[in-house]
Structures are given as C-alpha cells and as structure tokens.
Write a protein that holds these residues in place. Sequence first.
Motif, PDB file in Angstrom:
ATOM      1  N   TYR A 131       6.678 -61.701  13.440  1.00 40.48           N
ATOM      2  CA  TYR A 131       7.112 -61.636  14.877  1.00 40.48           C
ATOM      3  C   TYR A 131       7.931 -60.482  15.138  1.00 40.48           C
ATOM      4  CZ  TYR A 131       5.716 -66.437  15.543  1.00 40.48           C
ATOM      5  OH  TYR A 131       4.966 -67.592  15.799  1.00 40.48           O
ATOM      6  N   ASP A 132       8.606 -59.736  14.148  1.00 42.79           N
ATOM      7  CA  ASP A 132       9.091 -58.447  14.282  1.00 42.79           C
ATOM      8  C   ASP A 132       8.239 -57.447  14.770  1.00 42.79           C
ATOM      9  OD1 ASP A 132      11.615 -59.434  13.782  1.00 42.79           O
ATOM     10  OD2 ASP A 132      11.915 -58.397  11.882  1.00 42.79           O
ATOM     11  N   ARG A 133       6.956 -57.547  14.070  1.00 44.62           N
ATOM     12  CA  ARG A 133       6.047 -56.579  14.603  1.00 44.62           C
ATOM     13  C   ARG A 133       5.384 -56.940  15.778  1.00 44.62           C
ATOM     14  NH1 ARG A 133       3.624 -51.640  13.570  1.00 44.62           N
ATOM     15  NH2 ARG A 133       1.550 -51.492  13.978  1.00 44.62           N
ATOM     16  N   LEU A 134       5.203 -58.179  16.088  1.00 43.43           N
ATOM     17  CA  LEU A 134       4.452 -58.411  17.336  1.00 43.43           C
ATOM     18  C   LEU A 134       5.596 -58.215  18.352  1.00 43.43           C
ATOM     19  CD1 LEU A 134       2.393 -60.232  19.009  1.00 43.43           C
ATOM     20  CD2 LEU A 134       3.872 -62.167  18.678  1.00 43.43           C
ATOM     21  N   PHE A 135       6.863 -58.252  18.267  1.00 42.52           N
ATOM     22  CA  PHE A 135       7.799 -57.699  19.597  1.00 42.52           C
ATOM     23  C   PHE A 135       7.919 -56.178  19.464  1.00 42.52           C
ATOM     24  CE2 PHE A 135       9.865 -62.190  18.713  1.00 42.52           C
ATOM     25  CZ  PHE A 135       8.832 -62.793  19.403  1.00 42.52           C
ATOM     26  N   GLU A 136       7.719 -55.839  18.403  1.00 41.39           N
ATOM     27  CA  GLU A 136       7.695 -54.225  18.375  1.00 41.39           C
ATOM     28  C   GLU A 136       6.510 -53.584  19.142  1.00 41.39           C
ATOM     29  OE1 GLU A 136       8.291 -52.510  14.400  1.00 41.39           O
ATOM     30  OE2 GLU A 136       7.354 -50.689  15.118  1.00 41.39           O
ATOM     31  N   VAL A 137       5.202 -54.035  19.015  1.00 42.63           N
ATOM     32  CA  VAL A 137       4.054 -53.717  19.743  1.00 42.63           C
ATOM     33  C   VAL A 137       3.881 -54.255  20.952  1.00 42.63           C
ATOM     34  CG1 VAL A 137       2.910 -53.093  17.586  1.00 42.63           C
ATOM     35  CG2 VAL A 137       2.677 -55.317  18.298  1.00 42.63           C
ATOM     36  N   ALA A 138       4.285 -55.371  21.247  1.00 37.81           N
ATOM     37  CA  ALA A 138       4.315 -55.915  22.644  1.00 37.81           C
ATOM     38  C   ALA A 138       5.529 -56.451  23.013  1.00 37.81           C
ATOM     39  CB  ALA A 138       3.255 -57.209  22.318  1.00 37.81           C
ATOM     40  N   PRO A 139       6.553 -55.730  23.412  1.00 43.17           N
ATOM     41  CA  PRO A 139       7.682 -56.177  23.605  1.00 43.17           C
ATOM     42  C   PRO A 139       7.931 -57.275  24.730  1.00 43.17           C
ATOM     43  CG  PRO A 139       7.765 -53.760  23.963  1.00 43.17           C
ATOM     44  CD  PRO A 139       6.519 -54.179  23.580  1.00 43.17           C
ATOM     45  N   GLY A 140       6.899 -57.034  25.593  1.00 42.87           N
ATOM     46  CA  GLY A 140       6.839 -58.119  26.898  1.00 42.87           C
ATOM     47  C   GLY A 140       6.650 -59.365  26.586  1.00 42.87           C
ATOM     48  N   VAL A 141       5.999 -59.683  25.402  1.00 42.37           N
ATOM     49  CA  VAL A 141       5.845 -61.156  25.105  1.00 42.37           C
ATOM     50  C   VAL A 141       7.223 -62.046  24.642  1.00 42.37           C
ATOM     51  CG1 VAL A 141       3.375 -60.827  24.493  1.00 42.37           C
ATOM     52  CG2 VAL A 141       4.854 -60.890  22.558  1.00 42.37           C
ATOM     53  N   LEU A 146      -2.810 -59.172  10.993  1.00 42.04           N
ATOM     54  CA  LEU A 146      -3.371 -58.241   9.888  1.00 42.04           C
ATOM     55  C   LEU A 146      -2.609 -57.219   9.302  1.00 42.04           C
ATOM     56  CD1 LEU A 146      -6.070 -59.548  11.012  1.00 42.04           C
ATOM     57  CD2 LEU A 146      -7.160 -57.455  10.511  1.00 42.04           C
ATOM     58  N   TRP A 147      -1.558 -56.771  10.298  1.00 46.74           N
ATOM     59  CA  TRP A 147      -0.489 -55.827   9.766  1.00 46.74           C
ATOM     60  C   TRP A 147       0.364 -56.309   8.787  1.00 46.74           C
ATOM     61  CZ3 TRP A 147       4.638 -55.601   9.784  1.00 46.74           C
ATOM     62  CH2 TRP A 147       5.253 -54.378   9.468  1.00 46.74           C
ATOM     63  N   THR A 148       0.738 -57.660   9.221  1.00 45.55           N
ATOM     64  CA  THR A 148       1.804 -58.371   8.165  1.00 45.55           C
ATOM     65  C   THR A 148       0.948 -58.669   6.879  1.00 45.55           C
ATOM     66  OG1 THR A 148       2.658 -59.504  10.265  1.00 45.55           O
ATOM     67  CG2 THR A 148       3.044 -60.538   8.059  1.00 45.55           C
ATOM     68  N   LEU A 149      -0.241 -59.152   6.798  1.00 43.03           N
ATOM     69  CA  LEU A 149      -0.944 -59.526   5.604  1.00 43.03           C
ATOM     70  C   LEU A 149      -1.069 -58.372   4.878  1.00 43.03           C
ATOM     71  CD1 LEU A 149      -3.742 -61.890   7.298  1.00 43.03           C
ATOM     72  CD2 LEU A 149      -1.860 -62.494   5.651  1.00 43.03           C
ATOM     73  N   GLU A 150      -1.464 -57.006   5.490  1.00 42.99           N
ATOM     74  CA  GLU A 150      -1.415 -55.823   4.511  1.00 42.99           C
ATOM     75  C   GLU A 150      -0.139 -55.415   4.154  1.00 42.99           C
ATOM     76  OE1 GLU A 150      -2.674 -52.585   7.179  1.00 42.99           O
ATOM     77  OE2 GLU A 150      -2.434 -50.992   5.471  1.00 42.99           O
ATOM     78  N   ALA A 177     -12.796 -59.574   5.910  1.00 47.35           N
ATOM     79  CA  ALA A 177     -12.965 -61.032   6.013  1.00 47.35           C
ATOM     80  C   ALA A 177     -11.713 -61.419   6.927  1.00 47.35           C
ATOM     81  CB  ALA A 177     -12.593 -61.501   4.595  1.00 47.35           C
ATOM     82  N   TRP A 178     -10.599 -61.219   6.881  1.00 48.91           N
ATOM     83  CA  TRP A 178      -9.542 -61.552   7.961  1.00 48.91           C
ATOM     84  C   TRP A 178      -9.990 -60.956   9.263  1.00 48.91           C
ATOM     85  CZ3 TRP A 178      -5.603 -64.800   8.014  1.00 48.91           C
ATOM     86  CH2 TRP A 178      -5.025 -65.366   6.944  1.00 48.91           C
ATOM     87  N   THR A 179     -10.489 -60.049   9.641  1.00 48.82           N
ATOM     88  CA  THR A 179     -10.920 -59.647  10.930  1.00 48.82           C
ATOM     89  C   THR A 179     -11.873 -60.576  11.351  1.00 48.82           C
ATOM     90  OG1 THR A 179     -10.430 -57.248  10.332  1.00 48.82           O
ATOM     91  CG2 THR A 179     -11.682 -57.733  12.295  1.00 48.82           C
ATOM     92  N   ALA A 180     -13.052 -60.891  10.535  1.00 51.58           N
ATOM     93  CA  ALA A 180     -13.904 -61.818  10.915  1.00 51.58           C
ATOM     94  C   ALA A 180     -13.007 -63.361  11.263  1.00 51.58           C
ATOM     95  CB  ALA A 180     -14.993 -61.938   9.917  1.00 51.58           C
ATOM     96  N   ALA A 181     -12.235 -63.606  10.311  1.00 49.53           N
ATOM     97  CA  ALA A 181     -11.562 -65.019  10.415  1.00 49.53           C
ATOM     98  C   ALA A 181     -10.795 -64.925  11.804  1.00 49.53           C
ATOM     99  CB  ALA A 181     -10.669 -65.246   9.484  1.00 49.53           C
ATOM    100  N   TYR A 182      -9.796 -63.928  12.151  1.00 52.63           N
ATOM    101  CA  TYR A 182      -9.279 -63.869  13.347  1.00 52.63           C
ATOM    102  C   TYR A 182     -10.269 -63.985  14.692  1.00 52.63           C
ATOM    103  CZ  TYR A 182      -5.773 -63.653  16.785  1.00 52.63           C
ATOM    104  OH  TYR A 182      -4.932 -63.701  17.739  1.00 52.63           O
ATOM    105  N   VAL A 197      -3.666 -58.367  20.269  1.00 51.22           N
ATOM    106  CA  VAL A 197      -2.324 -58.132  19.990  1.00 51.22           C
ATOM    107  C   VAL A 197      -1.829 -58.873  18.915  1.00 51.22           C
ATOM    108  CG1 VAL A 197      -0.044 -57.405  20.804  1.00 51.22           C
ATOM    109  CG2 VAL A 197      -2.067 -57.111  22.383  1.00 51.22           C
ATOM    110  N   VAL A 198      -1.845 -60.211  19.076  1.00 44.25           N
ATOM    111  CA  VAL A 198      -1.424 -61.163  18.013  1.00 44.25           C
ATOM    112  C   VAL A 198      -2.263 -60.965  16.640  1.00 44.25           C
ATOM    113  CG1 VAL A 198      -1.192 -63.692  17.370  1.00 44.25           C
ATOM    114  CG2 VAL A 198      -0.219 -62.869  19.494  1.00 44.25           C
ATOM    115  N   GLY A 199      -3.435 -60.755  16.636  1.00 41.21           N
ATOM    116  CA  GLY A 199      -4.212 -60.540  15.608  1.00 41.21           C
ATOM    117  C   GLY A 199      -4.044 -59.129  14.792  1.00 41.21           C
ATOM    118  N   GLY A 200      -3.697 -58.165  15.658  1.00 43.39           N
ATOM    119  CA  GLY A 200      -3.254 -56.924  14.996  1.00 43.39           C
ATOM    120  C   GLY A 200      -1.826 -57.224  14.055  1.00 43.39           C
ATOM    121  N   ALA A 201      -1.119 -57.877  14.863  1.00 46.04           N
ATOM    122  CA  ALA A 201       0.108 -58.120  13.855  1.00 46.04           C
ATOM    123  C   ALA A 201       0.003 -58.843  13.042  1.00 46.04           C
ATOM    124  CB  ALA A 201       1.353 -58.676  14.928  1.00 46.04           C
TER     125      ALA A 201
END
Length: 141
Positions: free
Chosen positions: A28-38, A99-103, A117-122, A93-97
């Motif tokens: 969620y930190d990452r999500l709110f950083e890349v997409a403050p609007g959400v 994958l970033w978290t998993l990385e 594999a995660w990209t395909a799953a998401y 955007v959520v998917g990017g956050a």
Amino acid sequence: MNAAQIKLVQDSFAKVAPISAQAAVLFYDRLFEVAPGVKAMFPADMTEQRKKLMATLAVVVGGLSNLEAVLPAASALAKRHVSYGAKPEHYPVVGGALLWTLEKGLGDAWTPEVAEAWTAAYRTLSGYMISEAYGSIQAAE
Ligand code: HEM
C-alpha cells in the motif's frame, strides 16, 4: 498460465507468507506513492484492509490450478470494486505495485521466470475481474 508457472507463483507466494503483514504495508505504501489519487478511496485505518488483501491473494494463488472454483468469488470481488470507485485503468497500477512488492519481498528468489509467472497470473485475474465488472478486457495488464 501453464502448470510450471502456477507452481512458481504458489511457491514464491509461500515464501512471502511469513512476512505477509510487512508485504501488505509495503504494497500500500508503494501503491499510494505511484498513485496518490487512490489513497482517498481507502479507509484511514488500513489494518483490516491489509489482512483482507493478503487473505484474498492467498485464496486466489491457492486456487490457480482450479481456477473455476475461485472465479465466482473473483467476479463478486470485481463488482464490489465498482462501488469502491475502482476503474479498469487502476488494475495495471495495482498490479505494478503488487509485482514491485513481491520483488522486494523475494529478493534473489525473484527470478525472470517468477516475474513472468506473476505477470501472467495477475493478467489473468485482472482481465477476468475487469471483464466481469466493466464488460471488457481493456487495460488487463
Ligand atoms: C486483483 C486485484 C485486487 C484484489 C485481489 C483486491 C482485493 C481487495 C479486497 C479483498 C478488499 C476488501 C473488501 C472486499 O472484499 O470487497 C479490497 C478493498 C478495496 N480495494 Fe481492492 N483489490 C484489487 C484491486 C483493486 C483496484 C484496482 C483498486 C483501485 C484503486 C482497488 C481498490 C480498493 C478499495 C478502495 C478498497 C476498500 C473499500 C473500502 O473498504 O471502503 N482494489 N480489495
């Protein structure tokens, strides 16, 4: 997704499970950083939200080899998200956050194969959710 990719997603998620509370904070930190609007769409206290997200991901990841079993829940989840204000373009955007978290969480275990594999799953999950909630598979990254 093939069987090998499903196993990669399940095995890597199992490695994140012991740190799932921290992973949710990171996400969620990452999500709110890349997409403050959400940020304003979510409750002020994110404690329960974090738990719900990780529990849902666990169900979906566990159900990847028997996708039909989790699709009704994914459809209902997607439709609830319309009332939360989620739009199709939020899904990548959520998917990017995610994958970033998993990385970050997996470190060296985040290999190109695991990433693919995660990209395909998401893509599979979000494409399905978008089509169920909005009637098309746009922005299904
Ligand atoms: C595959 C992707 C996603 C999963 C697995 C997921 C999962 C969840 C879960 C389990 C909840 C708890 C509430 C419920 O079950 O209805 C939730 C709430 C929420 N989600 Fe998602 N979500 C996803 C994508 C998104 C997207 C793209 C957005 C858009 C910004 C979003 C925004 C929200 C908001 C705002 C809430 C909180 C609603 C509230 O409590 O007021 N989610 N999500």
